[in-house]
Design an enzyme around this catalytic site. Structure first.
Site, PDB file in Angstrom:
ATOM      1  N   THR B 625       0.631  -1.207   0.010  1.00  0.00           N
ATOM      2  CA  THR B 625      -0.149  -0.020   0.001  1.00  0.00           C
ATOM      3  C   THR B 625       0.736   1.252  -0.093  1.00  0.00           C
ATOM      4  O   THR B 625       0.532   2.427  -0.474  1.00  0.00           O
ATOM      5  CB  THR B 625      -0.957   0.085   1.264  1.00  0.00           C
ATOM      6  OG1 THR B 625      -0.091  -0.178   2.443  1.00  0.00           O
ATOM      7  CG2 THR B 625      -1.861  -0.928   1.259  1.00  0.00           C
ATOM      8  N   LYS B 692       6.703   8.045   9.096  1.00  0.00           N
ATOM      9  CA  LYS B 692       6.075   9.022   8.476  1.00  0.00           C
ATOM     10  C   LYS B 692       4.989   8.985   7.385  1.00  0.00           C
ATOM     11  O   LYS B 692       5.078   8.049   6.936  1.00  0.00           O
ATOM     12  CB  LYS B 692       7.289   9.903   8.128  1.00  0.00           C
ATOM     13  CG  LYS B 692       8.381  10.314   9.214  1.00  0.00           C
ATOM     14  CD  LYS B 692       9.348  11.226   8.868  1.00  0.00           C
ATOM     15  CE  LYS B 692      10.481  10.732   7.897  1.00  0.00           C
ATOM     16  NZ  LYS B 692      11.730  11.566   8.061  1.00  0.00           N
ATOM     17  N   GLY B 693       4.776  10.100   7.171  1.00  0.00           N
ATOM     18  CA  GLY B 693       3.458  10.265   6.153  1.00  0.00           C
ATOM     19  C   GLY B 693       3.907   9.764   4.886  1.00  0.00           C
ATOM     20  O   GLY B 693       4.974  10.302   4.345  1.00  0.00           O
ATOM     21  N   GLU B 696       1.160  11.726   0.603  1.00  0.00           N
ATOM     22  CA  GLU B 696       1.261  12.962  -0.157  1.00  0.00           C
ATOM     23  C   GLU B 696       2.704  12.834  -0.664  1.00  0.00           C
ATOM     24  O   GLU B 696       2.958  13.906  -1.561  1.00  0.00           O
ATOM     25  CB  GLU B 696       0.836  14.154   0.611  1.00  0.00           C
ATOM     26  CG  GLU B 696      -0.472  14.134   0.893  1.00  0.00           C
ATOM     27  CD  GLU B 696      -0.860  15.263   1.913  1.00  0.00           C
ATOM     28  OE1 GLU B 696      -2.013  15.813   1.792  1.00  0.00           O
ATOM     29  OE2 GLU B 696      -0.206  15.502   2.980  1.00  0.00           O
TER      30      GLU B 696
END
Ligand SMILES: Cc1cc2nc3c(=O)[nH]c(=O)nc-3n(C[C@H](O)[C@H](O)[C@H](O)COP(=O)(O)OP(=O)(O)OC[C@H]3O[C@@H](n4cnc5c(N)ncnc54)[C@H](O)[C@@H]3O)c2cc1C
Ligand code: SF4
Lengths: 325, 736
Positions: B625, B692-693, B696
């Site tokens: 993912t 971490k993200g 985006e």
């Protein structure tokens, strides 16, 4: 979508009679239904012609092909005879829309699909084609996809079809039947009209007149190319497209047929541009002279100015490819 | 727990099961491909719903002088026509506080709902919507950004500060031996997520239940309560499946409020979905920007001065600006720095967050400027970046929590074959294609949001997790399943994830790349609590215990967990709160994009040929993912670079190409060979997962890599995105 009644036509004659009485013919519906949802089109009756026996591709006695009006774009593009002898048509079809749309879209519906002008699609905006006399919002608006040839100050919309451009290069003929049962054959060059002062009148068909088939003349000699220039690799309408059938030998062009999409309110063809090439030596100057003839009188409206140099470059590239030895 | 200090070694590091990080298939995948996942518009609940259709204002600014609803009311199936005449009074605020609709005759932007027609079927409602006859008195409006820059103001009350300054930028730039001063523009964009905004509203007594496509349910609950002037506890939002959001569903949109009001008046469920055409105006978009980047360096390319000014626009009452210069505060070294954001108040629909607000368009400018600067300096663009790698955050003077930009650039260069790039533009040809390569850095801020979770292990051996978290298609269900499975020592099939309901513990929702970290950390905390309880029951030391294969073990001793659970099961709550590590460290994820494009030498058509992204984003929770998110982001960047733009017609104040036939997102044929990899990293200042993200990061800088590749291919330096063929045509070689 306004409420409407739905009727399945039992015969071409019945379809055209019902259409003349105010009904609207629906084939694949890929254009008509979208326009109905937006109330750009508001028929009170739909006449479904999908069960009529107009879905065959047959050979003509002259050695050409007769394509039924209900032959799906996918089937026409994949037909071995089309692929072998009318490559320009097969390629044009495959350059259009998406696989799903091509599976539904029909030969007749593709010819008669309406413009993709943004303002035409939005009934709150002025548009002479949709609401005669209301003005043309595109003229001084955002007109990136609009015409640079053949437009009028009443309407600058293009005809969006790829298929029709190839058919124009091939000198196809459109067979119809009218409400009185009379059949006629219309050269494709005469099917679509220029906007002039009546942009709402898009074809020379009479009220209710039904397209039954398109005939292709016997195969032409030469190289066949369909070149579509667009904003993304698939699923976008042509900014400029060129359909070309070019016969060349020994550094000389014997004959050339050229038709253009994205430039004009109808599939565009300039015979003078072809004459300039017939007998000419294969070189950049000849290509350029042909492009000049095509673009004589071309006029941009701001966002579409680029189409003029783009058309020239595209045509030159196509001719270079067609005559490459 | 509160993130005040680095977390140190924890249970996830040991990973006795190794579930976290595995490329586990989506746990909700089967439901989705079989149609079992119900999206808001598909939910059936209670009596048959009535269907609503929005009528949009067809002017940009002005006043309604009359609304004639008689024909619509008489139309087949119609049960209600709402206008400002019969809509209730509502709470007000900016779009993050409230979303009042039909408040009066004033029209403040094109597409603002002026009526809502409700009928027995959607088709009837839509047909009747066309019968609502509205007349307007038009007022002159201010619609376009560029001609109105003199109206720009410094935005106030937004979450990020609009300005920053360190040293003396003006003096240092003027004195710099090498200077680059370039202005870039990026267009208005639409989120263009797949699922339209949709809501089913029902009232259960005085409690409102909204099945609605919404990314941040807990925030949404507040906005709905404020708007409808009812207590927050009387609002329930349900949103277990969302077909993409990209920020377009962060806040509450008109569909939810209109359906709620209509349902209350009709005393029956009301369902509505915006049409694709309506989404462009009725909901939010990304503002266009005009960005000036100035870079001053010494002769070796060391940055002495770095300045980034950005203009964006928004509806007059809104404060949200596009934070295009924010990444410039921390990406490169340099002693003298300045960033400024200015907002132009306009009479257009609300501009708000769209995937990587700020960086997504800011890096289109900054990373293109770096490329231009490298050429001026006769340096390889990667080398230029290496020379400006900071050792600490150059504005805040705090250390980075973790930063591996250099490794990403180097690894990517090697894998992509960067050494083969010819630095001189227009030299490489493949048939009719001019071929070029480009590089750009990626960076995205790494936020953390408060989040809570509850986990309960039942006597059946199933652990059920509840939180008001959303999965907007990113894979949240799956990564949360992995975290719970790993922490509790259970197989993934034993984890039941219940998300998407405000009855569950309050969660961050999905947005700003904070979803996985925030919700995952809350879940981690809850699982830690559950482990402690189980260990105590087993008479073991919770810190020494390890959990795997359904057993808890310390040393040679082990017990089956199920033996400890008892008939009532056993539960624990967890919580994460952002804390001092956000202040004490500069937190971003990083990466590098490499793109190879072909530019048609005749027509200027640009086509991507291949693309690679190399990223570091802390612990990767699911390799599959994560890669999908990265690739999806990169494709977003391809659209931003090449095709996507809403065209404003300033005569009407509207976006002309408001459908997906003419608003061009990339299609499959535009996306040939795109790959993304993650380099190993753990960030123990970020959150207990050390992740971490990711959602985006992929878009950040991606488009700039294409822009730079286009320049390398054909010599056209286009500073006006998107780079459509008309903008490169004049740079193409003469035809022979
Ligand atoms: C998103 C999108 C992208 C597209 N991209 C392209 C593209 O790139 N290139 C391209 O060429 N096209 C494109 N198309 C258009 C597509 O090719 C047309 O919609 C399709 O060919 C229309 O055929 P149809 O059978 O569905 O027509 P319908 O929608 O059924 O009918 C269209 C019109 O023709 C009339 N009609 C249909 N059959 C007959 C008949 N036998 N006699 C008389 N009147 C008839 C109908 O009354 C109607 O007015 C696109 C369409 C969409 C929606
Ligand atoms: S170009 Fe033609 S179709 Fe478009 S707005 Fe003008 S009149 Fe209408």
């Amino acid at each position: 979508m306004k409420q409407f009644t739905y009727e399945r036509a039992a015969s071409p004659e019945a379809a055209t009679a019902a259409a003349k009485a105010g009904g609207r013919i629906i084939a694949g519906g890929t254009n008509l239904l979208d326009l109905m949802k937006l109330q750009v089109e508001t028929p009170s009756q739909l006449i479904d012609i999908n069960r009529l026996p107009l879905d065959k591709i047959e050979e003509t006695p002259e050695g050409g092909l007769r394509v039924g009006a209900l032959v799906r774009n996918s089937d026409l593009a994949a037909d071995p005879r089309v692929r072998r002898h009318y490559g320009v048509l097969s390629r044009a079809l495959l350059a259009g829309a998406s696989a799903q749309l091509r599976n539904k879209a029909t030969t007749g519906g593709n010819l008669l699909q309406r413009t993709r002008c943004y303002y035409f699609y939005d009934i709150t905006k002025p548009c002479n084609k949709r609401a005669p006399g209301s003005g043309c919002a595109a003229l001084a608006g955002f007109n990136r996809i609009h015409a640079v040839l053949g437009a009028s100050d009443q309407c600058i919309a293009t005809h969006p079809s790829d298929m029709a451009v190839a058919m124009r290069a091939l000198d196809a003929k459109v067979e119809t039947i009218d409400a009185e049962g009379a059949e006629r054959v219309i050269p494709i060059t005469d099917l679509h009209r220029l906007p002039g002062n009546t942009p709402q009148v898009e074809t020379t068909l009479k009220p209710g007149e039904l397209i039954t088939a398109v005939t292709l003349p016997p195969p032409l000699p030469g190289v066949q190319i369909y070149r579509k220039v667009r904003d993304r690799a698939s699923y976008a309408f042509a900014l400029v497209s060129v359909a070309a059938v070019v016969e060349a030998e020994g550094g000389r062009i014997r004959s050339a047929r050229l038709a253009f999409g994205g430039l004009a309110p109808k599939p565009w063809r300039v015979l003078e541009a072809e004459e300039k090439l017939a007998g000419a030596t294969v070189n950049a100057a000849a290509f350029d002279a042909s492009a000049t003839a095509v673009l004589a009188g071309a006029h941009g409206y701001g966002s579409n100015d680029f189409k003029i140099p783009l058309a020239r470059r595209t045509l030159r590239a196509v001719l270079a490819e067609a005559t490459r030895t | 727990m509160k993130m005040n200090t680095p977390v140190g070694a924890n249970a996830l590091d040991a990973e006795p099961q190794g579930v976290v990080g595995k490329p586990l298939d989506r746990v909700d995948g089967r439901l989705k491909v079989t149609g079992g996942a119900r999206y808001a518009y598909e939910v059936q609940q209670g009596p048959a719903a009535a269907y609503g259709c929005v009528v949009e204002a067809s002017i940009g600014r002005g006043r309604i002088t009359s609304i004639d609803t008689r024909a619509a009311e008489r139309a087949p199936g119609v049960v209600l026509v709402l206008t400002y005449a019969n809509a209730p009074e509502q709470g007000s605020g900016n779009h993050r506080e409230a979303h009042p609709v039909l408040t009066g005759p004033e029209v403040s932007y094109y597409g603002e709902p002026v009526a809502f027609v409700v009928a027995a079927t959607f088709e009837q409602a839509r047909a009747a919507a066309y019968l609502v006859h509205v007349t307007y008195e038009k007022a002159s409006g201010t619609y376009a950004l560029r001609p109105n820059l003199e109206r720009a103001r410094s935005p106030r009350g937004s979450d990020a500060s609009p300005d920053s300054a360190v040293g003396d930028f003006v003096v240092a730039f003027a004195a710099a031996p090498v200077q680059l001063d370039a202005t870039y523009t990026t267009p208005l964009q639409s989120h263009a997520m797949m699922e339209p905004h949709a809501t089913l509203a029902t009232w259960d007594g005085d409690t409102l239940v909204l099945h609605t496509a919404n990314q941040m349910l807990s925030q949404g609950q507040k906005v709905v309560a404020t708007t409808l002037k009812i207590p927050q506890e009387k609002v329930r939002l349900v949103s277990p499946f969302i077909g993409g959001g990209f920020g377009g569903k962060l806040w509450v949109n008109a569909d939810a409020i209109l359906a709620a009001i209509a349902s209350r008046q009709l005393k029956r469920p009301v369902k509505t979905a915006l049409t694709r055409q309506q989404i462009f105006h009725v909901t939010t978009h990304r503002s266009d920007t005009i960005q000036r980047v100035r870079l001053g360096t010494d002769r070796d390319g060391k940055i002495l001065a770095i300045g980034h000014d950005s203009f964006s626009g928004n509806l007059g009452r809104e404060q949200v600006f596009e934070g295009a210069a924010i990444q410039t505060r921390s990406l490169y070294a340099g002693a003298n720095r300045r960033t400024r954001h200015r907002l132009v108040p306009l009479d257009i629909p609300v501009a708000s967050s769209m995937r990587a607000p700020g960086e997504a368009v800011g890096l289109l400018a900054l990373e293109c400027a770096m490329d231009e600067l490298a050429e001026k300096l006769d340096l390889d663009p990667i080398e230029l970046r290496l020379r400006n790698e900071p050792t600490e955050d150059p504005e805040r003077h705090v250390p980075y929590s973790s930063r591996h930009l250099v490794a990403c650039l180097q690894e990517g260069a090697q894998r992509f074959g960067w050494a083969k790039r010819n630095p001189k533009p227009g030299q490489v040809r493949d048939g009719r294609w001019l071929v070029g390569m480009g590089v750009a850095a990626a960076t995205r801020g790494n936020p953390l949001m408060p989040s809570k979770a509850n986990v309960r292990l039942g006597p059946d051996g199933i652990a059920t997790v509840k939180m008001a978290m959303t999965d907007i298609g990113t894979g949240t269900y799956t990564i949360l399943t992995q975290i719970a499975a790993e922490m509790l020592g259970l197989p993934a099939e034993r984890i039941r994830m219940e998300l998407g309901d405000t009855l569950f513990p309050q969660a961050s929702g999905s947005g700003g790349s904070f979803g996985a970290a925030s919700s995952g950390s809350a879940l981690f905390d809850a699982c830690t609590g559950l482990r402690a309880k189980l260990a105590r029951l087993a008479g073991m030391d919770p810190d020494a215990a390890s959990f795997a294969d359904g057993r808890i073990a310390v040393g040679g001793q082990s017990r089956a967990i199920l033996d400890l659970v008892g008939a009532d099961g056993i539960a624990a709550d967890g919580e994460i709160e952002p804390g001092d590590t956000l202040k004490n460290y500069s937190q971003q994820s990083y990466g590098a994009h490499f793109a190879e494009v072909g530019v048609d030498a005749d027509t200027g058509e640009v086509r991507l040929r291949r693309m690679l992204g190399v990223f570091t984003a802390g612990r990767v929770l699911n390799a599959k993912t994560a890669r999908s998110q990265a690739i999806g982001g990169m494709i977003f960047g391809v659209g931003a670079a090449l095709t996507e733009a809403m065209e404003l017609d300033p005569r009407f104040g509207y976006f002309v190409n408001h459908d997906l036939a003419e608003y061009h997102v990339p299609v499959h044929a535009d996306v040939p060979d795109v790959d993304a990899i993650f380099l190993a990293e753990l960030d123990d200042k970020a959150n207990p997962l050390k992740s971490k993200g990711i959602g985006e990061l992929g878009i950040c800088g991606a488009g700039a890599a294409l822009a730079n590749a286009i320049y390398n291919a054909c010599g056209a330096r286009v500073r006006d995105y998107p780079i459509t063929l008309d903008k490169v045509l004049s740079a193409l070689p003469a035809q022979t």
